[in-house]
Scaffold this motif. Structure first.
Motif, PDB file in Angstrom:
ATOM      1  N   LEU A  36       0.809  -1.216   0.000  1.00 42.04           N
ATOM      2  CA  LEU A  36       0.000   0.000   0.000  1.00 42.04           C
ATOM      3  C   LEU A  36       0.846   1.272   0.000  1.00 42.04           C
ATOM      4  O   LEU A  36       0.309   2.364   0.140  1.00 42.04           O
ATOM      5  N   ARG A  37       2.142   1.143  -0.195  1.00 42.03           N
ATOM      6  CA  ARG A  37       3.021   2.325  -0.118  1.00 42.03           C
ATOM      7  C   ARG A  37       2.689   3.387  -1.151  1.00 42.03           C
ATOM      8  O   ARG A  37       2.862   4.567  -0.886  1.00 42.03           O
ATOM      9  N   ALA A  38       2.182   3.006  -2.332  1.00 45.37           N
ATOM     10  CA  ALA A  38       1.879   3.977  -3.385  1.00 45.37           C
ATOM     11  C   ALA A  38       0.416   4.420  -3.369  1.00 45.37           C
ATOM     12  O   ALA A  38       0.010   5.245  -4.190  1.00 45.37           O
ATOM     13  N   VAL A  39      -0.374   3.902  -2.438  1.00 43.27           N
ATOM     14  CA  VAL A  39      -1.798   4.249  -2.371  1.00 43.27           C
ATOM     15  C   VAL A  39      -1.953   5.551  -1.587  1.00 43.27           C
ATOM     16  O   VAL A  39      -1.435   5.680  -0.482  1.00 43.27           O
ATOM     17  N   PRO A  40      -2.669   6.534  -2.152  1.00 41.22           N
ATOM     18  CA  PRO A  40      -2.860   7.812  -1.453  1.00 41.22           C
ATOM     19  C   PRO A  40      -3.647   7.647  -0.150  1.00 41.22           C
ATOM     20  O   PRO A  40      -4.418   6.689  -0.010  1.00 41.22           O
ATOM     21  N   PRO A  41      -3.466   8.570   0.798  1.00 39.93           N
ATOM     22  CA  PRO A  41      -4.240   8.532   2.038  1.00 39.93           C
ATOM     23  C   PRO A  41      -5.729   8.547   1.737  1.00 39.93           C
ATOM     24  O   PRO A  41      -6.168   9.121   0.739  1.00 39.93           O
ATOM     25  N   GLY A  42      -6.494   7.924   2.591  1.00 38.92           N
ATOM     26  CA  GLY A  42      -7.941   7.892   2.422  1.00 38.92           C
ATOM     27  C   GLY A  42      -8.521   6.637   3.032  1.00 38.92           C
ATOM     28  O   GLY A  42      -7.809   5.824   3.631  1.00 38.92           O
ATOM     29  N   THR A  43      -9.832   6.465   2.870  1.00 41.18           N
ATOM     30  CA  THR A  43     -10.519   5.287   3.372  1.00 41.18           C
ATOM     31  C   THR A  43     -10.912   4.418   2.186  1.00 41.18           C
ATOM     32  O   THR A  43     -11.465   4.911   1.205  1.00 41.18           O
ATOM     33  N   TYR A  44     -10.629   3.138   2.294  1.00 43.04           N
ATOM     34  CA  TYR A  44     -10.849   2.199   1.193  1.00 43.04           C
ATOM     35  C   TYR A  44     -11.612   0.977   1.687  1.00 43.04           C
ATOM     36  O   TYR A  44     -11.476   0.596   2.845  1.00 43.04           O
ATOM     37  N   GLN A  45     -12.400   0.373   0.797  1.00 42.20           N
ATOM     38  CA  GLN A  45     -13.043  -0.897   1.110  1.00 42.20           C
ATOM     39  C   GLN A  45     -12.067  -2.020   0.810  1.00 42.20           C
ATOM     40  O   GLN A  45     -11.364  -1.986  -0.204  1.00 42.20           O
ATOM     41  N   LEU A  46     -12.033  -3.008   1.679  1.00 48.23           N
ATOM     42  CA  LEU A  46     -11.224  -4.195   1.461  1.00 48.23           C
ATOM     43  C   LEU A  46     -12.172  -5.298   0.995  1.00 48.23           C
ATOM     44  O   LEU A  46     -13.094  -5.680   1.713  1.00 48.23           O
ATOM     45  N   VAL A  47     -11.985  -5.766  -0.239  1.00 45.44           N
ATOM     46  CA  VAL A  47     -12.872  -6.777  -0.807  1.00 45.44           C
ATOM     47  C   VAL A  47     -12.073  -7.954  -1.349  1.00 45.44           C
ATOM     48  O   VAL A  47     -10.892  -7.814  -1.680  1.00 45.44           O
ATOM     49  N   VAL A  48     -12.738  -9.090  -1.433  1.00 44.01           N
ATOM     50  CA  VAL A  48     -12.157 -10.293  -2.016  1.00 44.01           C
ATOM     51  C   VAL A  48     -13.023 -10.700  -3.196  1.00 44.01           C
ATOM     52  O   VAL A  48     -14.252 -10.731  -3.086  1.00 44.01           O
ATOM     53  N   VAL A  49     -12.387 -10.991  -4.320  1.00 38.58           N
ATOM     54  CA  VAL A  49     -13.085 -11.474  -5.506  1.00 38.58           C
ATOM     55  C   VAL A  49     -12.450 -12.802  -5.900  1.00 38.58           C
ATOM     56  O   VAL A  49     -11.238 -12.885  -6.075  1.00 38.58           O
ATOM     57  N   MET A  50     -13.260 -13.823  -6.002  1.00 36.30           N
ATOM     58  CA  MET A  50     -12.795 -15.123  -6.500  1.00 36.30           C
ATOM     59  C   MET A  50     -13.164 -15.170  -7.975  1.00 36.30           C
ATOM     60  O   MET A  50     -14.266 -14.781  -8.345  1.00 36.30           O
ATOM     61  N   TYR A  51     -12.242 -15.631  -8.805  1.00 40.52           N
ATOM     62  CA  TYR A  51     -12.553 -15.696 -10.230  1.00 40.52           C
ATOM     63  C   TYR A  51     -11.964 -16.955 -10.842  1.00 40.52           C
ATOM     64  O   TYR A  51     -11.073 -17.584 -10.288  1.00 40.52           O
ATOM     65  N   GLN A  52     -12.520 -17.305 -11.991  1.00 42.94           N
ATOM     66  CA  GLN A  52     -12.120 -18.506 -12.707  1.00 42.94           C
ATOM     67  C   GLN A  52     -11.497 -18.106 -14.038  1.00 42.94           C
ATOM     68  O   GLN A  52     -12.096 -17.338 -14.796  1.00 42.94           O
TER      69      GLN A  52
END
Length: 76
Positions: free
Chosen positions: A33-49
């Motif tokens: 996350l070092r290059a991600v700007p300050p702020g609030t973010y959702q943490l999500v998981v996506v499973m894909y095929q």
């Protein structure tokens, strides 16, 4: 803002094709996350095929194409 993709859980040692119904498989992932700007973010998981002709198809989780784990605040 950031993502991490893995071909199979547990360092590739536990492909989902080997899972039994009801099996619980724990795994651990780190996001850079070092290059991600300050702020609030959702943490999500996506499973894909992966699809035979290329590309991917998102798999549903309780009728949704992603599971929201929560929010994370990155300080400025």
């Amino acid at each position: 803002a950031a993502q991490r993709d893995e071909a199979a859980p547990v360092l590739g040692l536990s492909p989902t094709s080997s899972w039994q119904a009801g099996q619980v498989t724990a795994d651990y992932y780190e996001l850079d996350l070092r290059a991600v700007p300050p702020g609030t973010y959702q943490l999500v998981v996506v499973m894909y095929q992966p699809l035979a002709g290329g590309g991917f198809r998102d798999l549903s989780c309780t009728g949704l194409d992603r599971a929201t784990l929560g929010r994370i605040a990155l300080p400025g």
